[in-house]
Design a protein around this motif. Structure first.
Motif, PDB file in Angstrom:
ATOM      1  N   LEU A 162      -2.942   4.473   1.645  1.00  0.00           N
ATOM      2  CA  LEU A 162      -4.390   4.610   1.702  1.00  0.00           C
ATOM      3  C   LEU A 162      -4.949   3.877   2.911  1.00  0.00           C
ATOM      4  CD1 LEU A 162      -5.289   4.013  -2.041  1.00  0.00           C
ATOM      5  CD2 LEU A 162      -5.040   6.201  -0.851  1.00  0.00           C
ATOM      6  N   GLY A 163      -5.924   4.494   3.538  1.00  0.00           N
ATOM      7  CA  GLY A 163      -6.614   3.891   4.668  1.00  0.00           C
ATOM      8  C   GLY A 163      -8.070   4.329   4.651  1.00  0.00           C
ATOM      9  N   ALA A 164      -8.811   3.832   5.601  1.00  0.00           N
ATOM     10  CA  ALA A 164     -10.220   4.213   5.737  1.00  0.00           C
ATOM     11  C   ALA A 164     -10.323   5.338   6.763  1.00  0.00           C
ATOM     12  CB  ALA A 164     -11.048   3.016   6.182  1.00  0.00           C
ATOM     13  N   PRO A 165     -11.195   6.307   6.503  1.00  0.00           N
ATOM     14  CA  PRO A 165     -11.410   7.349   7.508  1.00  0.00           C
ATOM     15  C   PRO A 165     -12.151   6.766   8.719  1.00  0.00           C
ATOM     16  CG  PRO A 165     -12.865   7.680   5.638  1.00  0.00           C
ATOM     17  CD  PRO A 165     -11.974   6.527   5.298  1.00  0.00           C
ATOM     18  N   ASN A 171       0.862  -1.165   0.000  1.00  0.00           N
ATOM     19  CA  ASN A 171       0.000   0.000   0.000  1.00  0.00           C
ATOM     20  C   ASN A 171       0.909   1.227   0.000  1.00  0.00           C
ATOM     21  OD1 ASN A 171      -1.819   2.048   0.507  1.00  0.00           O
ATOM     22  ND2 ASN A 171      -2.837   1.003   2.179  1.00  0.00           N
ATOM     23  N   HIS A 172       1.215   1.746  -1.203  1.00  0.00           N
ATOM     24  CA  HIS A 172       2.155   2.854  -1.359  1.00  0.00           C
ATOM     25  C   HIS A 172       1.618   3.774  -2.451  1.00  0.00           C
ATOM     26  CE1 HIS A 172       6.138   4.740  -1.207  1.00  0.00           C
ATOM     27  NE2 HIS A 172       6.022   4.866  -2.514  1.00  0.00           N
ATOM     28  N   VAL A 173       1.486   5.054  -2.142  1.00  0.00           N
ATOM     29  CA  VAL A 173       0.963   6.026  -3.097  1.00  0.00           C
ATOM     30  C   VAL A 173       2.003   7.114  -3.320  1.00  0.00           C
ATOM     31  CG1 VAL A 173      -0.830   7.755  -3.512  1.00  0.00           C
ATOM     32  CG2 VAL A 173      -1.419   5.615  -2.364  1.00  0.00           C
ATOM     33  N   LEU A 174       2.267   7.422  -4.582  1.00  0.00           N
ATOM     34  CA  LEU A 174       3.131   8.532  -4.985  1.00  0.00           C
ATOM     35  C   LEU A 174       2.291   9.382  -5.924  1.00  0.00           C
ATOM     36  CD1 LEU A 174       5.920   9.855  -4.987  1.00  0.00           C
ATOM     37  CD2 LEU A 174       6.549   8.314  -6.844  1.00  0.00           C
ATOM     38  N   THR A 201       2.911  10.634   4.274  1.00  0.00           N
ATOM     39  CA  THR A 201       4.099  10.302   5.067  1.00  0.00           C
ATOM     40  C   THR A 201       5.343  11.062   4.642  1.00  0.00           C
ATOM     41  OG1 THR A 201       4.567   8.402   3.627  1.00  0.00           O
ATOM     42  CG2 THR A 201       3.255   7.977   5.609  1.00  0.00           C
ATOM     43  N   GLU A 202       5.351  11.609   3.419  1.00  0.00           N
ATOM     44  CA  GLU A 202       6.505  12.365   2.915  1.00  0.00           C
ATOM     45  C   GLU A 202       6.045  13.417   1.923  1.00  0.00           C
ATOM     46  OE1 GLU A 202       9.852  10.183   1.274  1.00  0.00           O
ATOM     47  OE2 GLU A 202       9.138   8.388   2.320  1.00  0.00           O
ATOM     48  N   LEU A 203       6.824  14.484   1.838  1.00  0.00           N
ATOM     49  CA  LEU A 203       6.647  15.483   0.784  1.00  0.00           C
ATOM     50  C   LEU A 203       7.861  15.386  -0.127  1.00  0.00           C
ATOM     51  CD1 LEU A 203       5.364  18.512   2.876  1.00  0.00           C
ATOM     52  CD2 LEU A 203       4.033  16.806   1.615  1.00  0.00           C
ATOM     53  N   ASN A 204       7.631  15.433  -1.437  1.00  0.00           N
ATOM     54  CA  ASN A 204       8.696  15.229  -2.421  1.00  0.00           C
ATOM     55  C   ASN A 204       8.734  16.378  -3.417  1.00  0.00           C
ATOM     56  OD1 ASN A 204       8.925  12.417  -1.454  1.00  0.00           O
ATOM     57  ND2 ASN A 204       6.968  12.183  -2.476  1.00  0.00           N
ATOM     58  N   ASP A 205       9.885  16.535  -4.055  1.00  0.00           N
ATOM     59  CA  ASP A 205       9.991  17.470  -5.168  1.00  0.00           C
ATOM     60  C   ASP A 205       9.261  16.864  -6.360  1.00  0.00           C
ATOM     61  OD1 ASP A 205      11.569  19.261  -3.762  1.00  0.00           O
ATOM     62  OD2 ASP A 205      13.424  18.244  -4.351  1.00  0.00           O
ATOM     63  N   LEU A 244      -9.195  13.995  -3.443  1.00  0.00           N
ATOM     64  CA  LEU A 244      -8.904  12.956  -2.479  1.00  0.00           C
ATOM     65  C   LEU A 244      -8.724  13.585  -1.102  1.00  0.00           C
ATOM     66  CD1 LEU A 244      -8.116   9.933  -2.106  1.00  0.00           C
ATOM     67  CD2 LEU A 244      -5.779  10.600  -2.652  1.00  0.00           C
ATOM     68  N   ARG A 245      -9.410  13.019  -0.120  1.00  0.00           N
ATOM     69  CA  ARG A 245      -9.219  13.479   1.256  1.00  0.00           C
ATOM     70  C   ARG A 245      -7.893  12.939   1.770  1.00  0.00           C
ATOM     71  NH1 ARG A 245     -14.533  11.446   3.863  1.00  0.00           N
ATOM     72  NH2 ARG A 245     -13.032  11.149   5.512  1.00  0.00           N
ATOM     73  N   ALA A 246      -7.194  13.749   2.571  1.00  0.00           N
ATOM     74  CA  ALA A 246      -5.870  13.361   3.061  1.00  0.00           C
ATOM     75  C   ALA A 246      -5.687  13.816   4.506  1.00  0.00           C
ATOM     76  CB  ALA A 246      -4.790  13.969   2.179  1.00  0.00           C
ATOM     77  N   LEU A 247      -4.738  13.176   5.170  1.00  0.00           N
ATOM     78  CA  LEU A 247      -4.390  13.487   6.549  1.00  0.00           C
ATOM     79  C   LEU A 247      -2.880  13.534   6.680  1.00  0.00           C
ATOM     80  CD1 LEU A 247      -5.057  13.713   9.631  1.00  0.00           C
ATOM     81  CD2 LEU A 247      -4.924  11.215   9.687  1.00  0.00           C
ATOM     82  N   ALA A 248      -2.373  14.569   7.334  1.00  0.00           N
ATOM     83  CA  ALA A 248      -0.942  14.684   7.623  1.00  0.00           C
ATOM     84  C   ALA A 248      -0.771  14.845   9.130  1.00  0.00           C
ATOM     85  CB  ALA A 248      -0.355  15.897   6.902  1.00  0.00           C
TER      86      ALA A 248
END
Length: 96
Positions: free
Chosen positions: A76-79, A2-5, A90-94, A49-53
């Protein structure tokens, strides 16, 4: 796995809050637009897309201007209400 970029921009940001453990938490709505190839056809993709940081990433995204493209890594997970999908950042990228 489960990995999203994803490249996306913030279109909605709620007020920074804190978890019971004292971690900063930020709820967001992201927008993504791109073109991909599927079955030898070019397809336009546009989604929200809803997101959480959490933690330092929440603080950084709280200062990020809306509408500016950013690179995001997460999973990805369930709210809490169990409806839909929530991207946990989990990370911010260029963006390249």
């Amino acid at each position: 796995m489960n990995h999203v970029l994803l490249s996306a921009k913030i279109i909605e940001r709620k007020a920074l809050r804190y978890t019971p453990a004292g971690l900063p938490a930020l709820d967001l709505v992201l927008e993504h637009e791109s073109e991909v190839t599927e079955a030898q056809q070019t397809r336009k993709v546009k989604l929200e897309l809803r997101a959480l940081a959490l933690g330092d990433i929440a603080n950084r995204l709280n200062r990020q201007d809306t509408g500016v493209p950013i690179g995001i890594t997460g999973f990805l997970g369930a709210p809490r209400n169990g409806r839909g999908v929530l991207l946990h950042i989990t990370e911010l990228n260029d963006i390249v």
